[in-house]
Enzyme design. Structure first.
Site, PDB file in Angstrom:
ATOM      1  CB  SER A 170      11.718   4.359   1.325  1.00 45.40           C
ATOM      2  OG  SER A 170      12.409   5.564   1.188  1.00 45.40           O
ATOM      3  CG  HIS A 198       8.669   2.443   4.593  1.00 45.97           C
ATOM      4  ND1 HIS A 198       7.864   1.991   3.568  1.00 45.97           N
ATOM      5  CD2 HIS A 198       9.313   3.531   4.109  1.00 45.97           C
ATOM      6  CE1 HIS A 198       8.028   2.758   2.510  1.00 45.97           C
ATOM      7  NE2 HIS A 198       8.898   3.705   2.805  1.00 45.97           N
ATOM      8  CE  LYS A 227       5.158   4.805   2.207  1.00 45.80           C
ATOM      9  NZ  LYS A 227       5.836   6.056   2.503  1.00 45.80           N
TER      10      LYS A 227
HETATM   11  C1  LIG Z   1       5.953   7.454   2.077  1.00 47.22           C
HETATM   12  C2  LIG Z   1       6.839   8.194   2.965  1.00 47.22           C
HETATM   13  C3  LIG Z   1       6.516   9.484   3.394  1.00 47.22           C
HETATM   14  C4  LIG Z   1       5.333  10.233   2.830  1.00 47.22           C
HETATM   15  O1  LIG Z   1       4.124   9.798   3.337  1.00 47.22           O
HETATM   16  P1  LIG Z   1       2.786  10.198   2.565  1.00 47.22           P
HETATM   17  O2  LIG Z   1       1.723  10.006   3.575  1.00 47.22           O
HETATM   18  O3  LIG Z   1       2.673   9.278   1.408  1.00 47.22           O
HETATM   19  O4  LIG Z   1       2.933  11.615   2.159  1.00 47.22           O
HETATM   20  C5  LIG Z   1       7.344  10.099   4.297  1.00 47.22           C
HETATM   21  N1  LIG Z   1       8.465   9.485   4.752  1.00 47.22           N
HETATM   22  C6  LIG Z   1       8.809   8.256   4.350  1.00 47.22           C
HETATM   23  C7  LIG Z   1      10.050   7.627   4.900  1.00 47.22           C
HETATM   24  C8  LIG Z   1       8.020   7.569   3.447  1.00 47.22           C
HETATM   25  O5  LIG Z   1       8.388   6.364   3.028  1.00 47.22           O
END
Ligand SMILES: *Cc1c(COP(=O)(O)O)cnc(C)c1O
Length: 380
Positions: A170, A198, A227
């Site tokens: 990320s 992602h 996402k």
């Molecule tokens: C955003 C994210 C999460 C968390 O997901 P949520 O549904 O927002 O709790 C977990 N792992 C990664 C790599 C992320 O980018």
């Protein structure tokens, strides 16, 4: 709190006055947004809103209980079937968020006497899952397969070995070399857990994620619906045996209220849209390439692979903050990322792009990067 303020780490909320999209009213001002995770523009897509609305009328707002008591509906079931088919696994299990899915898996599956090998740049929810686990955690250097192999060799006394990694990272926009990682896992008999937050909807010919991109199938795929899918919630996809285990042991599944059925319905529609064709995904990746190529031509160091996360290296934290402020003065919303999130001297502007960004949005972003970069002597 004063200490946090002093070192420049104080966090503050900003209020969005419009639905997600490339242009949003933020704190009462219209801004061009290059920092959202709504990669395919589905968060405010008409068909998703319609599905949610319909089920909202039928099932109400809240789910009223945990999945194992009164919270489970046919919509949860349908979405789990959909996710399993999309990820090409036997089964899938919903969690209320990706965060809870990571914590649920890592705190239940690896036990005392086991070891978790974890990439240094893994997401905070993976780190927290490792902290809650009874197993030991060994951190390896970011996507460094030689270091991973060294640590696999050094961990032969453990009962079981798990390797956990983000698919797309990320803060760096890097893609894990999953093909190499899978062959190491096979050689050392380790179980692979991938967090495809992602990558789902983004990577691979049909947007199925990192597995499709490399043509391999890890043991456990974790993901989020928040996402590219555009809704809320998390999931784990894997074997029937794994899902049965998690349903009985993952505390973040058992002791958590089920997702609202309307959100499950909207999520099903999102997967249907992705399965209908990869037009949005193609636009997204062409937007990514346009920004990466143009910024590199200007002389910027842009790190990462071809993913919607585009980190532009600025250097010192002071310069990065100044850069972000100047972007904001020009109506562009993109955050500066600085230590301790990233190492000293590696402060950056983290851009994210979506399929909804129009050519004129991107041209304007590039114009601003050119003039601010010149002004601050970051590009020549
Ligand atoms: C955003 C994210 C999460 C968390 O997901 P949520 O549904 O927002 O709790 C977990 N792992 C990664 C790599 C992320 O980018």
């Amino acid at each position: 709190m004063n200490k946090t303020r002093d070192v420049g780490l104080y966090r503050e909320l900003r209020t969005m006055n419009t639905p997600p999209g490339p242009e949003m009213w933020i704190d009462g001002r219209k801004m061009l947004v290059f920092s959202s995770n709504n990669y395919l523009g589905l968060a405010n897509e008409e068909r998703l809103v319609h599905s949610a609305e319909k089920v909202l009328r039928e099932f109400g707002v809240g789910s009223s209980g945990s999945r194992l008591i009164t919270g489970h509906t046919d919509w949860h079931h349908r979405l789990e079937v959909k996710i399993a088919s999309f990820k090409e696994t036997e089964a899938a299990l919903l969690f209320s968020s990706g965060y809870l899915a990571n914590v649920g898996v890592l705190s239940s599956l690896p036990e005392k006497g086991d070891v978790i090998l974890s990439d240094r740049l893994n997401h905070a929810s993976i780190i927290d899952g490792c902290r809650l686990s009874q197993a030991d955690t060994v951190v390896y250097q970011h996507i460094d397969m030689e270091d991973l192999e060294k640590k696999l060799m050094a961990s032969s006394s453990y009962r079981r070995r798990f390797i956990v990694t983000d698919g797309v990272f990320s803060m760096d926009g890097t893609i894990v070399p999953l093909d190499v990682l899978m062959s190491l896992a096979k050689k050392y008999d380790a179980c692979v857990i991938i967090d495809d937050a992602h990558a789902t909807g983004v990577l691979g010919e049909n947007g199925k994620g990192t597995s499709e991109y490399f043509g391999v199938q890890p043991d456990i795929v974790i993901g989020t619906l928040s996402k590219a899918i555009g809704t809320e919630g998390g999931f784990v996809a894997g074997s029937n045996e794994l899902i049965e285990f998690l349903l009985n042991h993952a505390r973040t599944f058992i002791f958590q209220t089920a997702m609202p059925p309307a959100i499950c319905a909207a999520s099903c529609t999102a997967f249907e849209i992705i399965e209908e064709g990869n037009i949005k995904q193609k636009v997204l990746l062409s937007n990514v390439k346009k920004i990466q190529t143009s910024l590199r031509e200007m002389g910027y160091t842009v790190i990462g692979d071809c993913t919607p996360i585009i980190p532009v290296m600025i250097g010192g934290s002071h310069e990065a903050v100044l850069f972000a402020e100047k972007l904001q003065e020009n109506g562009i919303f993109a955050p500066a990322i600085r230590p301790p999130t990233v190492p000293d001297g590696e402060s950056r502007i983290r851009l994210t792009v979506t399929s909804d960004h129009q050519p004129e949005h991107i041209d304007y972003l590039l114009e601003c990067f050119y003039s601010i970069g010149k002004e601050l002597n970051i590009i020549l």
